[in-house]
Design an enzyme around this catalytic site. Structure first.
Site, short mmCIF file in Angstrom:
data_model
loop_
_atom_site.label_atom_id
_atom_site.label_comp_id
_atom_site.label_asym_id
_atom_site.label_seq_id
_atom_site.Cartn_x
_atom_site.Cartn_y
_atom_site.Cartn_z
N TYR A 12 0.82 -1.21 0.00
CA TYR A 12 0.00 0.00 0.00
C TYR A 12 0.86 1.26 0.00
CZ TYR A 12 1.03 -0.43 5.03
OH TYR A 12 1.65 -0.54 6.25
N SER A 22 7.41 2.05 9.33
CA SER A 22 7.50 1.02 8.31
C SER A 22 6.23 0.19 8.26
CB SER A 22 8.70 0.11 8.59
OG SER A 22 8.41 -0.71 9.70
N LYS A 23 6.01 -0.40 7.12
CA LYS A 23 4.80 -1.19 6.93
C LYS A 23 4.77 -2.37 7.89
CE LYS A 23 4.77 0.01 2.06
NZ LYS A 23 4.72 -0.43 0.66
N ARG A 24 5.94 -2.93 8.11
CA ARG A 24 6.04 -4.11 8.95
C ARG A 24 5.64 -3.86 10.40
NH1 ARG A 24 8.60 -8.97 7.72
NH2 ARG A 24 7.05 -9.87 6.32
#
Length: 474
Positions: free
Chosen positions: A16, A249-251
């Site tokens: 995304y 971050s996405k994580r």
RNA sequence: GUCCCCGUCGUCUAGAGGCCUAGGACGCUGGCCUUUCAAGCCGGUAACACGGGUUCGAAUCCCGUCGGGGACACCA
């Protein structure tokens, strides 16, 4: 500035659109709009394992939701098309060949295993790893092997530097540079090389990106020089950090997802405003709408310090925009949130009235939709505690008196409805609160709502009378 | 570990040598308003990382220390 700027946002479609990317896009977009330049969207889709068409769409959707439009890019093929790196492979091949021919790059046929071993050995000796240049000068691929194209970094005592538009002069000695891979054996470019070739062939005048790319500016500068090209200007923006002070971050950080905030009912105007103020400021201004943002934006007021994500300020801004935007506009955006919650929203739902009644109490569209539940329900479920307190022996006569007045009321509007409460409180010789609260509980099921007149106005005569009767009948 | 960037209230920031006994905003908090809850208004809390210089004068310039973050891939 002698020429109109051309800037770009170049995400890799591997998920995304995240907040950091959105901010980078916004800064570039603002810069382009401020100077009458061009904003280009380029997809760096060279990571074959992770790039997906869904991600491309997600990024496009995210930017669109934020109101960041691109002048060239996917769906807007301009003179510099194509805008996907995987469609530009011939260019990378061409310039890689040129550098090899000129002896500035070479075929490196070391295997990954060999490189890994040497790297580990260096680590074991606590020595910084550097490619030792065994393949330097190799102009062809050795028979029976595959080879990447590696750039030959300069040696000696020199120093490379550039004047960053945000940070000022940044330098790095040659001694700290290393030969780097430009092109893989399959012809897919690595970031630094693809980036340089595209930025140059797309006539990009300024590269604005996050500070995590400062170090990659040096190999890129080396490439510009080797190719005989004039590098663009660079601007490196501060990072956005999560609550744990690490790069968002996405994580690790769910809030990094731009569309999560859309689903949470935060207005895009608010997210834009929040994100633009993370790293950039204009005096003491906090609520800055688009036209002002464009007029005021400049890299001279972008700071160098990373900023921490602050959800409280985001929701505060969200409410500011709920109050700032035209009610009809907010109403249109609210509707899907009501429908999503299973509320029956007729065409004449008085949505604007609802917005007016709740925008000082709700901070997001989700909160607003939740608050509006009793507006669109048939009947209402009473909160037990509230009912016990306000609908007991003291409340019933109040309800009766109010009901009698309401039946006779000709204009069902906020002011006359408030007047009814006042009249009843005078009649019965009790405080306004003693009247308003029982009515409020009977009509909304709870002790908290907008002003009583406003509340009754929104619910409507028939439904109000029905709820009053239901409360009286219990 | 090496290299790079950064260092003002808890957070986002204003501040470009005297305007700073450091301003604004969010948050927290006291009060006013008030038929509830909000909103609004008034007030409070809280910071120049540390140490050396330079200067008549430093949050602002220089150096060092410490601290934080980022980058060190055939990811981007």
């Amino acid at each position: 500035m002698s020429q109109k700027p051309r800037v770009r946002f170049a995400p890799s479609p591997t998920g995304y659109l995240h907040i950091g990317g959105a901010r980078t896009a916004l800064f570039n977009w603002l810069y382009a709009r401020r100077h009458g330049g061009t904003f280009i969207l380029r997809m760096e889709d060279t990571d074959q394992e992770r790039s997906t068409p869904e991600s491309v769409k997600a990024i496009l959707d995210g930017l669109t939701w934020l109101g960041i439009d691109w002048d060239e890019g996917p769906g807007k093929e301009g003179p510099y098309a194509p805008y996907f790196q995987t469609q530009r492979l011939h260019l990378y091949r061409q310039y890689a060949d040129q550098l090899i021919a000129e002896g500035k790059a070479y075929y490196c046929s070391c295997t990954r295993e060999e490189i890994d071993e040497r790297r580990k050995a260096a680590e074991a000796e606590k020595r910084a790893y550097k490619y030792e240049g065994t393949c330097r000068g190799q102009k062809t691929v050795p028979a029976g092997r595959t080879a990447v194209v590696r750039f030959q970094a300069p040696s000696g005592d020199g120093t490379l530097g550039f004047d960053d538009q945000v940070l000022g002069t940044i330098t790095k000695p040659y001694a700290d540079m290393d030969d780097f891979v430009m092109l893989r054996a399959d012809g897919i470019p690595l970031y630094n090389f693809g980036c340089v070739v595209d930025d140059h062939t797309m006539d990009i005048t300024l590269v604005g990106r996050g500070q995590e790319h400062i170090n990659s500016t040096f190999p890129q500068l080396l490439l510009y020089r080797a190719l005989g090209w004039t590098p663009p200007a660079f601007a490196h923006f501060p990072l956005i950090l999560g609550p744990d002070r690490e790069k968002l971050s996405k994580r690790k950080h769910p809030e990094a997802d731009v569309m999560l905030h859309a689903r949470n009912g935060v207005l895009p105007e608010a997210l834009n405003n929040f994100v633009v103020r993370l790293g950039w400021s204009h005096g003491n201004e906090e609520v800055i709408q688009r036209p002002q943002m464009i007029e005021w934006f400049g890299f001279d007021h972008v700071g160098g310090t990373s900023g921490v994500w602050n959800p409280d300020k985001l929701t505060w801004l969200s409410q500011q925009y709920l109050k700032l935007l035209p009610p009809a506009d907010v109403a249109a955006r609210l509707r899907p949130f009501l429908l999503e919650r299973g509320m029956d929203v007729p065409a004449d739902a008085r949505l604007e009235q609802v917005v007016l009644a709740f925008r000082e109490r709700a901070r997001t569209l989700v909160e607003m939709a939740e608050m509006a539940r009793w507006v669109y329900s048939r009947g209402v479920s009473l909160d037990e505690k509230a009912a016990t307190k306000h609908l007991g022996p003291e409340g019933r006569p109040v309800l009766d008196a109010v009901r009698a007045q309401l039946v006779a009321l000709t204009a069902w509007e906020t002011a006359p409805l408030d007047a009814v409460v006042k009249t009843v409180s005078e009649q019965l010789g009790v405080g306004m609160g003693k009247v308003a609260q029982p009515v409020r509980v009977a009509v909304t099921g709870n002790t908290v709502s907008p002003g009583i007149g406003e509340t009754l106005a929104i619910v409507g005569r028939a439904e109000v009378l029905a709820r009053l009767d239901a409360a009286l009948a219990r």
